[in-house]
Design a protein around this motif. Structure first.
Motif, short mmCIF file in Angstrom:
data_model
loop_
_atom_site.label_atom_id
_atom_site.label_comp_id
_atom_site.label_asym_id
_atom_site.label_seq_id
_atom_site.Cartn_x
_atom_site.Cartn_y
_atom_site.Cartn_z
N SER A 85 -71.09 78.17 55.35
CA SER A 85 -71.49 78.26 53.94
C SER A 85 -72.13 79.62 53.65
O SER A 85 -73.20 79.71 53.05
CB SER A 85 -72.48 77.13 53.59
N LEU A 86 -71.47 80.65 54.08
CA LEU A 86 -72.02 82.00 53.93
C LEU A 86 -72.17 82.39 52.47
O LEU A 86 -71.34 82.00 51.62
CB LEU A 86 -71.15 83.00 54.68
N LYS A 87 -73.22 83.16 52.21
CA LYS A 87 -73.53 83.63 50.86
C LYS A 87 -73.53 85.17 50.86
O LYS A 87 -73.78 85.78 51.90
CB LYS A 87 -74.91 83.11 50.44
N PRO A 88 -73.32 85.77 49.71
CA PRO A 88 -73.37 87.24 49.66
C PRO A 88 -74.69 87.81 50.19
O PRO A 88 -74.70 88.88 50.80
CB PRO A 88 -73.18 87.53 48.17
N GLU A 89 -75.77 87.08 49.98
CA GLU A 89 -77.07 87.56 50.47
C GLU A 89 -77.21 87.50 51.98
O GLU A 89 -78.19 87.99 52.54
CB GLU A 89 -78.23 86.79 49.82
N ASP A 90 -76.23 86.94 52.67
CA ASP A 90 -76.22 86.97 54.14
C ASP A 90 -75.64 88.28 54.67
O ASP A 90 -75.67 88.53 55.87
CB ASP A 90 -75.40 85.81 54.69
N THR A 91 -75.12 89.11 53.78
CA THR A 91 -74.55 90.38 54.19
C THR A 91 -75.61 91.25 54.85
O THR A 91 -76.67 91.51 54.27
CB THR A 91 -73.96 91.12 52.98
N ALA A 92 -75.32 91.69 56.08
CA ALA A 92 -76.28 92.49 56.85
C ALA A 92 -75.65 92.87 58.19
O ALA A 92 -74.59 92.36 58.55
CB ALA A 92 -77.56 91.69 57.11
N SER A 93 -76.34 93.75 58.89
CA SER A 93 -76.02 93.97 60.30
C SER A 93 -76.82 92.94 61.10
O SER A 93 -78.02 92.78 60.88
CB SER A 93 -76.42 95.38 60.72
N TYR A 94 -76.13 92.26 62.00
CA TYR A 94 -76.76 91.21 62.79
C TYR A 94 -76.93 91.71 64.23
O TYR A 94 -75.99 92.24 64.84
CB TYR A 94 -75.90 89.95 62.77
N TYR A 95 -78.14 91.50 64.74
CA TYR A 95 -78.50 91.99 66.06
C TYR A 95 -78.93 90.83 66.95
O TYR A 95 -79.66 89.93 66.53
CB TYR A 95 -79.65 92.98 65.97
N CYS A 96 -78.53 90.93 68.20
CA CYS A 96 -78.95 89.99 69.23
C CYS A 96 -80.10 90.64 70.00
O CYS A 96 -80.11 91.86 70.21
CB CYS A 96 -77.75 89.74 70.14
N ALA A 97 -81.05 89.82 70.41
CA ALA A 97 -82.19 90.34 71.17
C ALA A 97 -82.61 89.35 72.24
O ALA A 97 -82.39 88.14 72.10
CB ALA A 97 -83.36 90.63 70.24
N ALA A 98 -83.22 89.88 73.29
CA ALA A 98 -83.73 89.05 74.38
C ALA A 98 -85.21 89.30 74.57
O ALA A 98 -85.69 90.43 74.41
CB ALA A 98 -82.98 89.39 75.68
N SER A 99 -85.92 88.25 74.92
CA SER A 99 -87.36 88.32 75.15
C SER A 99 -87.68 87.88 76.56
O SER A 99 -87.16 86.86 77.01
CB SER A 99 -88.08 87.43 74.14
N GLN A 100 -88.54 88.64 77.24
CA GLN A 100 -88.89 88.32 78.62
C GLN A 100 -89.87 87.15 78.67
O GLN A 100 -90.96 87.25 79.20
CB GLN A 100 -89.46 89.54 79.32
#
Length: 122
Positions: A85-100
């Motif tokens: 159900s994606l919306k125009p406001e979901d437009t972005a660069s998406y980043y994955c991250a890891a936490s120790q």
């Protein structure tokens, strides 16, 4: 050290779906909490979803609850973000991250991927 590579972004119409993947290389992926973040032009980076090391506990920010789901497969060293159900406001660069840390609480973002672009057209 963990190296993260995102994939699965693209252009989709509003109401559509995408699944982002983040492949991790390095040691002990199963010990890290993982997260997805996004940043739109001119806006601050936003935490989208987090997951603990076992996958048994998750967090989703209010704006994506009921639409996005974070999951992980420790056998494949991969974390996913299913986006429906994606919306125009979901437009972005998406980043994955890891936490120790094994828990997503106090997520520190020790390692980051390069990002994948998601564009939702109206």
């Amino acid at each position: 050290q963990v190296h993260l590579v995102e994939s699965g972004g693209g252009l989709v119409q509003a109401g559509g779906s995408l699944r982002l993947s983040c492949a991790a290389s390095g040691r002990s992926f199963e010990r890290y909490a993982m997260g997805w973040f996004r940043q739109a032009p001119g806006k601050e980076r936003e935490n989208v979803a987090l997951i603990n090391s076992s996958g048994g506990s998750t967090y989703h920010t209010n704006s994506v609850k009921g639409r996005f789901t974070i999951s992980r497969d420790n056998a494949k060293n991969t974390v996913y973000l299913q986006m429906n159900s994606l919306k125009p406001e979901d437009t972005a660069s998406y980043y994955c991250a890891a936490s120790q840390s094994s828990t997503w609480m106090g997520f520190t973002g020790d390692y980051w991927g390069q990002g994948t672009q998601v564009t939702v057209s109206s």
